[in-house]
Motif scaffolding. Structure first.
Motif, PDB file in Angstrom:
ATOM      1  N   PHE A  57      53.023  -6.856 -14.120  1.00 15.87           N
ATOM      2  CA  PHE A  57      53.369  -8.200 -14.589  1.00 15.87           C
ATOM      3  C   PHE A  57      53.941  -9.036 -13.441  1.00 15.87           C
ATOM      4  O   PHE A  57      54.648  -8.515 -12.576  1.00 15.87           O
ATOM      5  CB  PHE A  57      54.377  -8.114 -15.739  1.00 15.87           C
ATOM      6  N   ILE A  58      53.612 -10.319 -13.460  1.00 14.60           N
ATOM      7  CA  ILE A  58      54.042 -11.257 -12.415  1.00 14.60           C
ATOM      8  C   ILE A  58      54.953 -12.290 -13.068  1.00 14.60           C
ATOM      9  O   ILE A  58      54.509 -13.053 -13.926  1.00 14.60           O
ATOM     10  CB  ILE A  58      52.813 -11.933 -11.771  1.00 14.60           C
ATOM     11  N   ASP A  59      56.219 -12.273 -12.683  1.00  9.78           N
ATOM     12  CA  ASP A  59      57.223 -13.157 -13.314  1.00  9.78           C
ATOM     13  C   ASP A  59      57.636 -14.214 -12.290  1.00  9.78           C
ATOM     14  O   ASP A  59      58.341 -13.913 -11.324  1.00  9.78           O
ATOM     15  CB  ASP A  59      58.421 -12.306 -13.756  1.00  9.78           C
ATOM     16  N   ILE A  60      57.196 -15.446 -12.511  1.00  8.04           N
ATOM     17  CA  ILE A  60      57.421 -16.498 -11.513  1.00  8.04           C
ATOM     18  C   ILE A  60      58.706 -17.292 -11.769  1.00  8.04           C
ATOM     19  O   ILE A  60      58.912 -18.351 -11.172  1.00  8.04           O
ATOM     20  CB  ILE A  60      56.185 -17.425 -11.387  1.00  8.04           C
ATOM     21  N   HIS A  61      59.579 -16.769 -12.655  1.00  7.90           N
ATOM     22  CA  HIS A  61      60.838 -17.478 -12.956  1.00  7.90           C
ATOM     23  C   HIS A  61      61.891 -16.460 -13.407  1.00  7.90           C
ATOM     24  O   HIS A  61      61.998 -16.154 -14.587  1.00  7.90           O
ATOM     25  CB  HIS A  61      60.569 -18.529 -14.047  1.00  7.90           C
ATOM     26  N   VAL A  62      62.655 -15.934 -12.448  1.00  7.75           N
ATOM     27  CA  VAL A  62      63.675 -14.912 -12.738  1.00  7.75           C
ATOM     28  C   VAL A  62      64.977 -15.272 -12.023  1.00  7.75           C
ATOM     29  O   VAL A  62      64.987 -15.450 -10.807  1.00  7.75           O
ATOM     30  CB  VAL A  62      63.253 -13.519 -12.199  1.00  7.75           C
ATOM     31  N   LEU A 366      47.939 -16.517  -5.995  1.00  9.81           N
ATOM     32  CA  LEU A 366      47.941 -15.110  -5.574  1.00  9.81           C
ATOM     33  C   LEU A 366      46.704 -14.365  -6.039  1.00  9.81           C
ATOM     34  O   LEU A 366      46.613 -13.150  -5.885  1.00  9.81           O
ATOM     35  CB  LEU A 366      49.135 -14.372  -6.208  1.00  9.81           C
ATOM     36  N   SER A 367      45.760 -15.100  -6.658  1.00  7.54           N
ATOM     37  CA  SER A 367      44.682 -14.410  -7.367  1.00  7.54           C
ATOM     38  C   SER A 367      43.688 -13.735  -6.427  1.00  7.54           C
ATOM     39  O   SER A 367      42.792 -13.043  -6.882  1.00  7.54           O
ATOM     40  CB  SER A 367      43.955 -15.367  -8.311  1.00  7.54           C
ATOM     41  N   HIS A 368      43.859 -13.901  -5.105  1.00  9.69           N
ATOM     42  CA  HIS A 368      42.992 -13.175  -4.168  1.00  9.69           C
ATOM     43  C   HIS A 368      43.453 -11.739  -4.001  1.00  9.69           C
ATOM     44  O   HIS A 368      42.728 -10.922  -3.453  1.00  9.69           O
ATOM     45  CB  HIS A 368      42.980 -13.876  -2.813  1.00  9.69           C
ATOM     46  N   GLU A 369      44.682 -11.421  -4.458  1.00  8.74           N
ATOM     47  CA  GLU A 369      45.143 -10.033  -4.279  1.00  8.74           C
ATOM     48  C   GLU A 369      45.956  -9.468  -5.439  1.00  8.74           C
ATOM     49  O   GLU A 369      46.235  -8.279  -5.468  1.00  8.74           O
ATOM     50  CB  GLU A 369      45.939  -9.885  -2.978  1.00  8.74           C
ATOM     51  N   LYS A 370      46.333 -10.310  -6.406  1.00 10.31           N
ATOM     52  CA  LYS A 370      47.155  -9.811  -7.503  1.00 10.31           C
ATOM     53  C   LYS A 370      46.672 -10.315  -8.858  1.00 10.31           C
ATOM     54  O   LYS A 370      45.955 -11.301  -8.940  1.00 10.31           O
ATOM     55  CB  LYS A 370      48.609 -10.258  -7.296  1.00 10.31           C
ATOM     56  N   GLY A 371      47.104  -9.624  -9.912  1.00 10.12           N
ATOM     57  CA  GLY A 371      46.860 -10.099 -11.267  1.00 10.12           C
ATOM     58  C   GLY A 371      45.580  -9.592 -11.894  1.00 10.12           C
ATOM     59  O   GLY A 371      45.274  -9.945 -13.043  1.00 10.12           O
TER      60      GLY A 371
END
Ligand SMILES: [Zn+2]
Length: 403
Positions: A57-62, A366-371
């Protein structure tokens, strides 16, 4: 010599493979397929039968977790937050600052900048999200109104020059200097997000033209329809729901938004344009009780008022000010948000996973390496059960959490 996860249901999340196989070598995924995928005999097998496998999971607001806040400005606190959220399946996160005196923001950014060179353990720290201080006072929410200001060109240039870790900024574009700020962020390739903003629909269009492309925590800290001399003026909320050019994020902890509003946002935006974020504070991962957090008396509980749309299951915690007048932030980890999208908002599991993986990766560039689970992508994976309890979290090919 690498390893492979076999026997589980794999969400890439553009496809569901059941059972599926994901093969990892060093820090990358080298193959993904169904049970017929040929895997070399030297590759160690990890049996995850009965479990789900997805990108981490990618959390862009922590803001925090495990009793610690990003504003403490220390590598120990960042490490504690990264480990707490890894237990909830997060593999990538943006450490988010708050509106505060400039020297405190700088101290937090220094710690983030330093932590980017030295692996923390837990979820991978991707950089900083500057949330404030350039916000509209009428939409301050839990941001300290004393330190709010208009975008200050010399101040933000100095911050952006000194701290390349800044990957995202939330600001109110309608403030004097707000559009110029947006253009500066666009020039530097930093995600510009409309947040704590009182803009009208017209001002949101100007913000879009100036480079703002994302909207911070929909429904929280934003204008909606207002009337002036009998005429209606749409606000940030309506602009976000309407304009396909804008992406957004929602705090799907079941408290900040009832299921009806979660469904409304997904209906308007599609799962490709809205991701989930925890917006978690230090209370994440702590469990119920009373705490002192950032000088505030906070209660963490799963109670909701009478007549609320749903009875939340045990463990769906939120942090409130001690008098229960307002939320003090979320106490969630990402696995809980995915669970809520399925159990409260009624989304198909693969779509819920997408909103925690592929969609935030695309929003942040980041979609070239994650997600996504596909050959060549970073080996960030999470294994969870049917109650969304995380069994294993893998960051760049290393198991950082195992139940
Ligand atoms: Zn906020």
């Amino acid at each position: 010599m690498g390893f492979c996860l076999v026997g589980g249901t794999v969400f890439t999340p553009l496809r569901t493979l059941s059972p599926g196989v994901a093969v990892v070598e060093e820090d990358r995924i080298i193959a993904v397929g169904d049970e017929h995928l040929k895997v070399g005999s030297s590759v160690r097998e990890i049996d995850v039968s009965g479990f789900y496998v997805s990108p981490g999971f990618i959390d862009i607001h922590v803001h925090g977790g495990g009793g610690h806040d990003v504003m403490e400005g220390s590598s120990e606190s960042l490490k504690a937050i990264a480990e707490t959220h890894a237990r909830g399946g997060t593999t990538t996160w943006l450490a988010t600052t708050l509106t505060a005196p400039l020297d405190q923001i700088q101290k937090a950014l220094q710690a983030i900048e330093k932590a980017m060179d030295t692996p923390l353990g837990g979820a991978k720290l991707l950089g900083a999200h500057l949330e404030g201080p350039y916000f509209h006072p009428e939409q301050a929410g839990a941001q300290n109104p004393t330190y709010l200001k208009h975008p200050d060109l010399s101040e933000y240039k100095e911050l952006l020059d000194s701290f390349p870790c800044i990957k995202r900024v939330s600001a109110a574009p309608e403030l004097p200097g707000g559009l110029e700020f947006g253009r500066e962020l666009r020039r530097r390739g930093i995600l510009a997000s409309i947040g704590h903003s009182n803009a009208t629909y017209q001002q949101v269009l100007e913000a879009l033209e100036a480079g703002f492309s994302h909207v911070t925590h929909i429904y929280s800290g934003m204008s909606s329809v207002r009337r002036f001399k009998a005429y209606r003026f749409a606000g940030v909320l309506e602009a976000t729901l309407l304009l396909n050019e804008l992406t957004t994020e929602m705090i799907a902890d079941g408290h900040h938004l009832p299921p009806s509003l979660m469904r409304l946002v997904v209906k308007a935006k599609g799962t490709e344009r809205v991701c989930v974020v925890t917006d978690a504070i230090a209370a994440a991962g702590l469990g119920p009780g009373r705490y002192q957090l950032g000088g505030l008396d906070v209660v963490v509980e799963d109670e909701v008022p009478d007549g609320y749309e749903v009875h939340l299951s045990k463990g769906n915690y939120v942090a409130k000010l001690a008098d229960r007048r307002a939320f003090a932030g979320s106490a969630a980890t990402m696995n809980m948000l995915v669970r809520n999208l399925v159990n409260l908002a009624g989304l198909p599991l693969v779509e819920a996973v997408k909103m925690a993986t592929w969609t935030p990766a695309r929003i942040l560039g980041l979609s070239h390496e994650k997600g996504l689970l596909a050959p060549g992508m970073k080996a960030d994976l999470v294994v969870f059960d049917e109650t969304f309890d995380v069994q294993m979290t893998i960051v760049e090919g290393k198991i950082v959490y195992q139940k």
